[in-house]
Motif scaffolding. Structure first.
Motif, PDB file in Angstrom:
ATOM      1  N   ALA A 239      18.150 113.051 -14.755  1.00  0.00           N
ATOM      2  CA  ALA A 239      17.261 111.934 -15.082  1.00  0.00           C
ATOM      3  C   ALA A 239      16.623 112.116 -16.459  1.00  0.00           C
ATOM      4  O   ALA A 239      16.482 111.147 -17.224  1.00  0.00           O
ATOM      5  N   VAL A 240      16.219 113.330 -16.789  1.00  0.00           N
ATOM      6  CA  VAL A 240      15.591 113.594 -18.093  1.00  0.00           C
ATOM      7  C   VAL A 240      16.606 113.402 -19.225  1.00  0.00           C
ATOM      8  O   VAL A 240      16.294 112.782 -20.256  1.00  0.00           O
ATOM      9  N   LEU A 241      17.811 113.921 -19.045  1.00  0.00           N
ATOM     10  CA  LEU A 241      18.834 113.761 -20.081  1.00  0.00           C
ATOM     11  C   LEU A 241      19.201 112.293 -20.275  1.00  0.00           C
ATOM     12  O   LEU A 241      19.372 111.819 -21.398  1.00  0.00           O
ATOM     13  N   GLU A 242      19.295 111.565 -19.168  1.00  0.00           N
ATOM     14  CA  GLU A 242      19.612 110.136 -19.265  1.00  0.00           C
ATOM     15  C   GLU A 242      18.501 109.389 -19.989  1.00  0.00           C
ATOM     16  O   GLU A 242      18.767 108.510 -20.816  1.00  0.00           O
ATOM     17  N   ALA A 243      17.254 109.733 -19.692  1.00  0.00           N
ATOM     18  CA  ALA A 243      16.130 109.038 -20.304  1.00  0.00           C
ATOM     19  C   ALA A 243      16.037 109.322 -21.800  1.00  0.00           C
ATOM     20  O   ALA A 243      15.880 108.398 -22.611  1.00  0.00           O
ATOM     21  N   LEU A 244      16.128 110.586 -22.188  1.00  0.00           N
ATOM     22  CA  LEU A 244      15.923 110.961 -23.590  1.00  0.00           C
ATOM     23  C   LEU A 244      17.143 110.722 -24.469  1.00  0.00           C
ATOM     24  O   LEU A 244      16.999 110.533 -25.684  1.00  0.00           O
ATOM     25  N   ALA A 245      18.335 110.741 -23.869  1.00  0.00           N
ATOM     26  CA  ALA A 245      19.575 110.572 -24.637  1.00  0.00           C
ATOM     27  C   ALA A 245      19.575 111.440 -25.891  1.00  0.00           C
ATOM     28  O   ALA A 245      19.682 110.934 -27.018  1.00  0.00           O
ATOM     29  N   PRO A 246      19.435 112.759 -25.757  1.00  0.00           N
ATOM     30  CA  PRO A 246      19.363 113.642 -26.929  1.00  0.00           C
ATOM     31  C   PRO A 246      20.632 113.591 -27.768  1.00  0.00           C
ATOM     32  O   PRO A 246      21.741 113.475 -27.233  1.00  0.00           O
ATOM     33  N   ASP A 379      12.729 110.698  -3.850  1.00  0.00           N
ATOM     34  CA  ASP A 379      12.177 111.179  -2.592  1.00  0.00           C
ATOM     35  C   ASP A 379      12.621 112.623  -2.367  1.00  0.00           C
ATOM     36  O   ASP A 379      13.498 112.897  -1.542  1.00  0.00           O
ATOM     37  N   LEU A 380      11.993 113.532  -3.109  1.00  0.00           N
ATOM     38  CA  LEU A 380      12.333 114.953  -3.025  1.00  0.00           C
ATOM     39  C   LEU A 380      11.517 115.685  -1.971  1.00  0.00           C
ATOM     40  O   LEU A 380      11.709 116.889  -1.778  1.00  0.00           O
ATOM     41  N   PHE A 381      10.624 114.973  -1.285  1.00  0.00           N
ATOM     42  CA  PHE A 381       9.775 115.594  -0.272  1.00  0.00           C
ATOM     43  C   PHE A 381       9.705 114.702   0.964  1.00  0.00           C
ATOM     44  O   PHE A 381       8.631 114.215   1.336  1.00  0.00           O
ATOM     45  N   PRO A 382      10.846 114.463   1.644  1.00  0.00           N
ATOM     46  CA  PRO A 382      10.845 113.578   2.814  1.00  0.00           C
ATOM     47  C   PRO A 382       9.882 114.059   3.892  1.00  0.00           C
ATOM     48  O   PRO A 382       9.577 115.250   4.005  1.00  0.00           O
ATOM     49  N   MET A 383       9.391 113.133   4.654  1.00  0.00           N
ATOM     50  CA  MET A 383       8.432 113.340   5.740  1.00  0.00           C
ATOM     51  C   MET A 383       7.012 113.604   5.243  1.00  0.00           C
ATOM     52  O   MET A 383       6.086 113.727   6.045  1.00  0.00           O
ATOM     53  N   THR A 384       6.839 113.703   3.935  1.00  0.00           N
ATOM     54  CA  THR A 384       5.513 113.863   3.345  1.00  0.00           C
ATOM     55  C   THR A 384       5.255 112.693   2.407  1.00  0.00           C
ATOM     56  O   THR A 384       6.167 111.934   2.074  1.00  0.00           O
ATOM     57  N   HIS A 385       3.991 112.572   1.938  1.00  0.00           N
ATOM     58  CA  HIS A 385       3.669 111.458   1.035  1.00  0.00           C
ATOM     59  C   HIS A 385       4.042 111.755  -0.412  1.00  0.00           C
ATOM     60  O   HIS A 385       3.918 110.886  -1.273  1.00  0.00           O
ATOM     61  N   HIS A 386       4.522 112.953  -0.701  1.00  0.00           N
ATOM     62  CA  HIS A 386       4.771 113.350  -2.086  1.00  0.00           C
ATOM     63  C   HIS A 386       6.027 112.688  -2.646  1.00  0.00           C
ATOM     64  O   HIS A 386       6.994 112.429  -1.918  1.00  0.00           O
ATOM     65  N   VAL A 387       6.004 112.451  -3.951  1.00  0.00           N
ATOM     66  CA  VAL A 387       7.117 111.806  -4.644  1.00  0.00           C
ATOM     67  C   VAL A 387       7.168 112.339  -6.073  1.00  0.00           C
ATOM     68  O   VAL A 387       6.145 112.679  -6.655  1.00  0.00           O
ATOM     69  N   GLU A 388       8.366 112.455  -6.613  1.00  0.00           N
ATOM     70  CA  GLU A 388       8.548 112.948  -7.982  1.00  0.00           C
ATOM     71  C   GLU A 388       9.022 111.796  -8.863  1.00  0.00           C
ATOM     72  O   GLU A 388       9.902 111.022  -8.473  1.00  0.00           O
ATOM     73  N   CYS A 389       8.430 111.686 -10.054  1.00  0.00           N
ATOM     74  CA  CYS A 389       8.775 110.607 -10.976  1.00  0.00           C
ATOM     75  C   CYS A 389       9.241 111.172 -12.316  1.00  0.00           C
ATOM     76  O   CYS A 389       8.764 112.232 -12.750  1.00  0.00           O
ATOM     77  N   VAL A 390      10.128 110.448 -12.967  1.00  0.00           N
ATOM     78  CA  VAL A 390      10.519 110.740 -14.347  1.00  0.00           C
ATOM     79  C   VAL A 390      10.300 109.455 -15.137  1.00  0.00           C
ATOM     80  O   VAL A 390      10.959 108.442 -14.921  1.00  0.00           O
ATOM     81  N   ALA A 391       9.332 109.511 -16.057  1.00  0.00           N
ATOM     82  CA  ALA A 391       8.959 108.343 -16.853  1.00  0.00           C
ATOM     83  C   ALA A 391       9.417 108.516 -18.285  1.00  0.00           C
ATOM     84  O   ALA A 391       9.338 109.624 -18.833  1.00  0.00           O
ATOM     85  N   LEU A 392       9.877 107.456 -18.903  1.00  0.00           N
ATOM     86  CA  LEU A 392      10.261 107.464 -20.312  1.00  0.00           C
ATOM     87  C   LEU A 392       9.267 106.625 -21.094  1.00  0.00           C
ATOM     88  O   LEU A 392       9.031 105.450 -20.780  1.00  0.00           O
ATOM     89  N   LEU A 393       8.674 107.234 -22.128  1.00  0.00           N
ATOM     90  CA  LEU A 393       7.714 106.543 -22.990  1.00  0.00           C
ATOM     91  C   LEU A 393       8.263 106.528 -24.413  1.00  0.00           C
ATOM     92  O   LEU A 393       8.763 107.534 -24.901  1.00  0.00           O
ATOM     93  N   GLU A 394       8.149 105.384 -25.046  1.00  0.00           N
ATOM     94  CA  GLU A 394       8.606 105.246 -26.424  1.00  0.00           C
ATOM     95  C   GLU A 394       7.554 104.516 -27.251  1.00  0.00           C
ATOM     96  O   GLU A 394       6.774 103.707 -26.720  1.00  0.00           O
ATOM     97  N   LYS A 395       7.568 104.776 -28.544  1.00  0.00           N
ATOM     98  CA  LYS A 395       6.642 104.105 -29.452  1.00  0.00           C
ATOM     99  C   LYS A 395       6.968 102.632 -29.533  1.00  0.00           C
ATOM    100  O   LYS A 395       8.114 102.247 -29.771  1.00  0.00           O
ATOM    101  N   SER A 396       5.963 101.795 -29.273  1.00  0.00           N
ATOM    102  CA  SER A 396       6.217 100.355 -29.263  1.00  0.00           C
ATOM    103  C   SER A 396       6.211  99.835 -30.693  1.00  0.00           C
ATOM    104  O   SER A 396       5.719 100.480 -31.622  1.00  0.00           O
TER     105      SER A 396
END
Length: 396
Positions: A239-246, A379-396
């Motif tokens: 996900a990180v490599l896809e987002a950043l496209a280095p 959903d890396l933590f099934p049965m719990t409320h936890h969740v992992e996110c990968v966000a991409l931010l760019e200069k507008s």
């Protein structure tokens, strides 16, 4: 001690501890009469961050209710609360009108008064992911002020354990139990030191991680943490490599780098003409990142220390092309965000295990002209409320 999943401790403050400036935390106000044990009937409202649903009774404060689902009519028993409090915590001890998303928990001690490890065993897996999707969207709306765009369309993605059915079980490769003696083990109740005997935790994989990602073996300390879901490292790296496209020749700043999970693959992507600079607060994890990037084709620079302090000291000063952030649960916060934007990256990938902290950081980046342009949640933590996110931010 709570630890980072990618190889270093996740620091968490202790209630009642002194602040970094040496001042004691503000004393709590005197409370009214305890309402623990009070039973209240009502219709459950929307989900809330933390594994609860909101119930607003006709009288009294709002209830944060565990073991419930939106739309259900339940009898909620107060587990924490006193007269004068803004809200009370409660468990749904009777379900009078169940939701169609309710299922029988696979674990016998997952309900009220039982083990506190799993919040959502009473919820079907699709509904668990819808629950977490609603929480991510609401945190971005309420805290970051994002009403539409990617914030309103993100969907939590299933990540099955390789070789297993997608049943939300047997995914945790590292588990801790309380030793009850005579070969018996237990786990603690929610927000309590009380222990419930547990013979077999159903999310325990009973197998450790091999620390191999996309065919690459990583050096990790014996007591160092690694992502506990076996598919998590590959999922997050992709996900990180896809987002950043280095691109070849670019410069990368890897913050809260752990043992170099992301830096290793970013270094391969930017190649011999590129560079990767890693900062990690835990010296042990940082030393492992040196080993894990020893054969990187890119120029590699590693620094152990507090991320904000290291960056303020001009480490990797000047422009960098890409930044990846994988902060502890409380997020990167203002001091780090301001150091990141000062280096004018074209893109920032933010890996977050808490949607509220992510939303706070997204709002900070927005102050400096960086907008959220993509977001994936897993959903890396099934049965719990936890969740992992990968966000991409760019200069507008």
């Amino acid at each position: 001690m709570a630890q980072r999943e990618n190889g270093s401790p996740r620091g968490r403050g202790r209630p009642g501890a002194r602040t970094s400036g040496g001042r004691p935390n503000r004393a709590r106000k005197a409370r009214g009469a305890s309402r623990v044990g009070t039973r209240i009937e009502g219709v459950v409202g929307p989900v809330a961050h933390g594994g609860f649903c909101v119930l607003r009774p006709e009288e009294g404060p709002v209830l944060f209710v565990r073991h419930a689902l939106p739309g259900e009519r339940v009898v909620a028993e107060v587990t924490e609360g006193a007269d004068g409090d803004r809200f009370w915590r409660a468990d749904a001890v009777e379900v009078l009108e169940p939701s169609s998303d309710r299922v029988e928990p696979p674990c016998a001690v997952a309900g009220p008064g039982g083990c506190g490890g799993c919040d959502l065993q009473h919820v079907s897996l699709p509904a668990q992911r819808a629950w977490k999707t609603a929480v991510v969207r609401e945190q971005l709306r309420r805290i970051a002020g994002l009403e539409d765009g990617v914030a309103a369309t993100v969907q939590v993605e299933a990540v099955p354990v390789p070789g297993r059915p997608d049943d939300g079980l047997r995914w945790r490769t590292r588990q801790r139990y309380v030793d009850l003696g005579e070969g018996r083990t237990g786990m603690r109740k929610h927000r309590s030191h009380e222990v419930v005997e547990v013979d077999d935790c159903l999310i325990d994989a009973h197998a450790g991680s091999d620390h191999v990602v996309d065919g690459t073996a990583f050096s990790v300390a014996e007591d160092g943490f690694w992502q506990v879901h076996p598919a998590a490292p590959d999922t997050l790296v992709s996900a990180v490599l896809e987002a950043l496209a280095p691109q070849p020749g670019e410069s990368v700043l890897d913050l809260y780098a752990g043992v170099g999970l992301f830096g290793r693959f970013l270094g391969e992507a930017v190649g011999e003409q590129g560079s990767v600079s890693l900062v990690e607060g835990h010296p042990g994890a940082s030393s492992h990142s040196v080993r894990n990037l020893a054969d990187s084709p890119a120029s590699v620079h590693v620094q152990a220390g507090d991320v904000a302090t290291v960056l303020a000291g001009r480490f990797a000063a000047g422009h960098v092309d890409l930044v990846v952030l994988d902060p502890p649960r409380e997020g990167a916060k203002r001091a780090v965000v301001e150091q990141v934007v000062a280096r004018t990256p074209r893109a920032v990938a933010h890996v977050a295990c808490d949607p509220a902290a992510l939303a706070r950081d997204v709002a900070l980046f927005a102050e400096h002209g960086y907008r959220l342009v993509a977001l994936r949640a897993f959903d890396l933590f099934p049965m719990t409320h936890h969740v992992e996110c990968v966000a991409l931010l760019e200069k507008s």
